[in-house]
Design a protein around this motif. Structure first.
Motif, PDB file in Angstrom:
ATOM      1  N   GLU A   1       0.274  -2.622 -11.868  1.00  0.00           N
ATOM      2  CA  GLU A   1       0.750  -2.607 -13.127  1.00  0.00           C
ATOM      3  C   GLU A   1       0.975  -4.259 -13.398  1.00  0.00           C
ATOM      4  N   LEU A   2       1.259  -4.925 -12.484  1.00  0.00           N
ATOM      5  CA  LEU A   2       1.347  -6.436 -12.759  1.00  0.00           C
ATOM      6  C   LEU A   2       0.077  -6.941 -12.882  1.00  0.00           C
ATOM      7  N   LEU A   3      -0.951  -6.672 -12.118  1.00  0.00           N
ATOM      8  CA  LEU A   3      -2.366  -7.197 -12.200  1.00  0.00           C
ATOM      9  C   LEU A   3      -3.035  -6.767 -13.445  1.00  0.00           C
ATOM     10  N   GLN A   4      -2.827  -5.723 -13.631  1.00  0.00           N
ATOM     11  CA  GLN A   4      -3.451  -5.115 -15.114  1.00  0.00           C
ATOM     12  C   GLN A   4      -2.796  -5.665 -16.457  1.00  0.00           C
ATOM     13  N   SER A   5      -1.445  -5.928 -16.009  1.00  0.00           N
ATOM     14  CA  SER A   5      -1.036  -6.591 -17.390  1.00  0.00           C
ATOM     15  C   SER A   5      -1.574  -8.033 -17.579  1.00  0.00           C
ATOM     16  N   HIS A   6      -2.011  -8.824 -16.742  1.00  0.00           N
ATOM     17  CA  HIS A   6      -2.608 -10.272 -16.722  1.00  0.00           C
ATOM     18  C   HIS A   6      -4.092 -10.342 -16.813  1.00  0.00           C
ATOM     19  N   GLY A   7      -4.765  -9.034 -16.618  1.00  0.00           N
ATOM     20  CA  GLY A   7      -6.304  -8.971 -16.465  1.00  0.00           C
ATOM     21  C   GLY A   7      -6.701  -9.517 -15.259  1.00  0.00           C
ATOM     22  N   VAL A   8      -5.947  -9.366 -14.244  1.00  0.00           N
ATOM     23  CA  VAL A   8      -6.322  -9.967 -12.945  1.00  0.00           C
ATOM     24  C   VAL A   8      -6.831  -8.874 -11.835  1.00  0.00           C
ATOM     25  N   GLY A   9      -7.762  -9.063 -11.233  1.00  0.00           N
ATOM     26  CA  GLY A   9      -8.383  -8.121 -10.328  1.00  0.00           C
ATOM     27  C   GLY A   9      -7.622  -7.609  -9.079  1.00  0.00           C
ATOM     28  N   ARG A  10      -7.954  -6.640  -8.744  1.00  0.00           N
ATOM     29  CA  ARG A  10      -7.243  -6.427  -7.089  1.00  0.00           C
ATOM     30  C   ARG A  10      -8.499  -6.507  -6.189  1.00  0.00           C
TER      31      ARG A  10
ATOM     32  N   PHE B   1       0.951  -1.345  -0.074  1.00  0.00           N
ATOM     33  CA  PHE B   1      -0.124   0.177   0.044  1.00  0.00           C
ATOM     34  C   PHE B   1       0.904   1.206   0.097  1.00  0.00           C
ATOM     35  N   THR B   2       2.133   1.133  -0.178  1.00  0.00           N
ATOM     36  CA  THR B   2       3.162   2.398  -0.424  1.00  0.00           C
ATOM     37  C   THR B   2       2.946   2.791  -1.739  1.00  0.00           C
ATOM     38  N   PRO B   3       3.323   3.901  -2.133  1.00  0.00           N
ATOM     39  CA  PRO B   3       3.178   4.425  -3.492  1.00  0.00           C
ATOM     40  C   PRO B   3       3.863   3.513  -4.282  1.00  0.00           C
ATOM     41  N   ALA B   4       5.147   3.200  -4.134  1.00  0.00           N
ATOM     42  CA  ALA B   4       5.715   2.007  -4.899  1.00  0.00           C
ATOM     43  C   ALA B   4       5.478   0.917  -5.051  1.00  0.00           C
ATOM     44  N   GLY B   5       4.939   0.260  -3.790  1.00  0.00           N
ATOM     45  CA  GLY B   5       4.283  -1.248  -3.931  1.00  0.00           C
ATOM     46  C   GLY B   5       3.022  -1.156  -4.664  1.00  0.00           C
ATOM     47  N   ASP B   6       2.052  -0.080  -4.369  1.00  0.00           N
ATOM     48  CA  ASP B   6       0.876  -0.117  -4.884  1.00  0.00           C
ATOM     49  C   ASP B   6       1.131   0.003  -6.454  1.00  0.00           C
ATOM     50  N   ARG B   7       1.829   0.724  -6.927  1.00  0.00           N
ATOM     51  CA  ARG B   7       1.949   1.013  -8.645  1.00  0.00           C
ATOM     52  C   ARG B   7       2.630  -0.311  -9.137  1.00  0.00           C
ATOM     53  N   ARG B   8       3.381  -0.847  -8.451  1.00  0.00           N
ATOM     54  CA  ARG B   8       4.165  -1.920  -9.112  1.00  0.00           C
ATOM     55  C   ARG B   8       3.052  -3.351  -9.368  1.00  0.00           C
ATOM     56  N   LEU B   9       2.438  -3.390  -8.162  1.00  0.00           N
ATOM     57  CA  LEU B   9       1.260  -4.484  -8.098  1.00  0.00           C
ATOM     58  C   LEU B   9       0.284  -4.272  -8.907  1.00  0.00           C
TER      59      LEU B   9
END
Length: 288
Positions: free
Chosen positions: A156-165, A146-154
């Motif tokens: 981007e990963l999920l979006q690239s695979h069509g996975v929901g958060r 939930f930090t800016p860096a962790g949030d952004r990286r997560l």
């Protein structure tokens, strides 16, 4: 149908007499639940994978528009790294494919110990997930996600695979000095709300306060978000929880009324539909 409302479970005896009719049997709970709400979290699969006969029965006892959003088993998500358990995850997804059209997104709830240090493992897991069976959503609980860096990286990963958060909202139960979880066996984490949509669907877990008015302001925010997401074509699954589960269906129904009052285009709850009136008794005098 782009919006579905539900709760965390269907087999809750405390609902008999209000949500379920008085005298309802446990064997009838799923059918009765499907007559009232449109989706359910399958927390039962976190602890045990049902056999094929049980999966077929679940499908037979629910309407065609109903959706099961099933939790990935704990021996996949809570036994260390995810990628080594991929064979088990795929076998679970294949078993639940027996639900057919009633199968909604799966969700993997990760433990608080699983953080950004395991990013490459998570990346391998979501890349190998069998999307052809049903999509996946991931719930993270480590604070560093939930930090800016962790949030952004997560994201981007999920979006690239069509996975929901999975979007977990625990604000209501932490909104005062009292502790509505005092008698709960499993406490929900106090984490920042992160309403990110990384897939064609959003899966929201709203942890409600037993004192219903305490949820008002938070649910009002959700009315706006749901309206915006539906306007963008996002499919929304909205689950109402409560530390005292007896209150969850009533809060779900209350939120439905809030959505309808603001003219958000959500389908009516089956629970709110008038039941078929019984045939009137024939007038005895007309028989002669």
């Amino acid at each position: 149908m782009q919006f579905r409302m539900g709760c965390a479970v269907w087999a809750f005896k405390g609902w008999v007499g209000e949500f379920y009719p008085a005298g309802s049997r446990a064997s009838d709970f799923l059918r009765l639940y499907g007559d009232r709400l449109l989706t359910v979290e399958g927390n039962t699969t976190f602890y045990s994978v049902p056999n094929e006969e049980t999966v077929a029965r679940w499908a037979a006892e629910t309407p065609p528009d109903f959706r099961f959003c099933l939790k990935v088993p704990r021996d996949v998500t809570h036994s260390g790294l995810l990628a080594p358990a991929m064979t088990k995850a795929i076998a679970f997804a294949e078993r639940m494919a027996g639900l057919g059209e009633r199968l909604g997104p799966f969700f993997a709830q990760l433990p608080p110990s699983y953080g950004p240090a395991q990013f490459e493992d998570l990346a391998a897991f979501v890349a190998a997930w069998p999307q052809g069976i049903a999509p996946l959503a991931v719930e993270v609980r480590h604070p560093q996600w939930f930090t800016p860096a962790g949030d952004r990286r997560l994201n981007e990963l999920l979006q690239s695979h069509g996975v929901g958060r999975v979007i977990l909202d625990t604000r209501a139960i932490y909104s005062g000095s009292d502790d509505p979880q005092a008698n709960s066996q499993r406490r929900k984490p106090k984490l920042p709300l992160q309403p990110a949509v990384t897939a064609p669907f959003a899966l929201v877990r709203f942890i409600s306060h037993p004192d219903r008015p305490r949820n008002q302001d938070f649910l009002a925010e959700w009315v706006t978000r749901v309206r915006d997401w539906l306007a963008q074509g996002t499919e929304v699954y909205f689950f109402v929880h409560c530390p005292e589960e007896v209150y969850s269906p009533g809060t779900a129904r209350w939120f439905q009324k809030m959505l309808e009052a603001q003219q958000v285009p959500v389908p009516p709850l089956p629970w709110n539909q008038p039941e078929q009136a019984p045939e009137p008794e024939p007038d005895q005098l007309s028989l002669f």
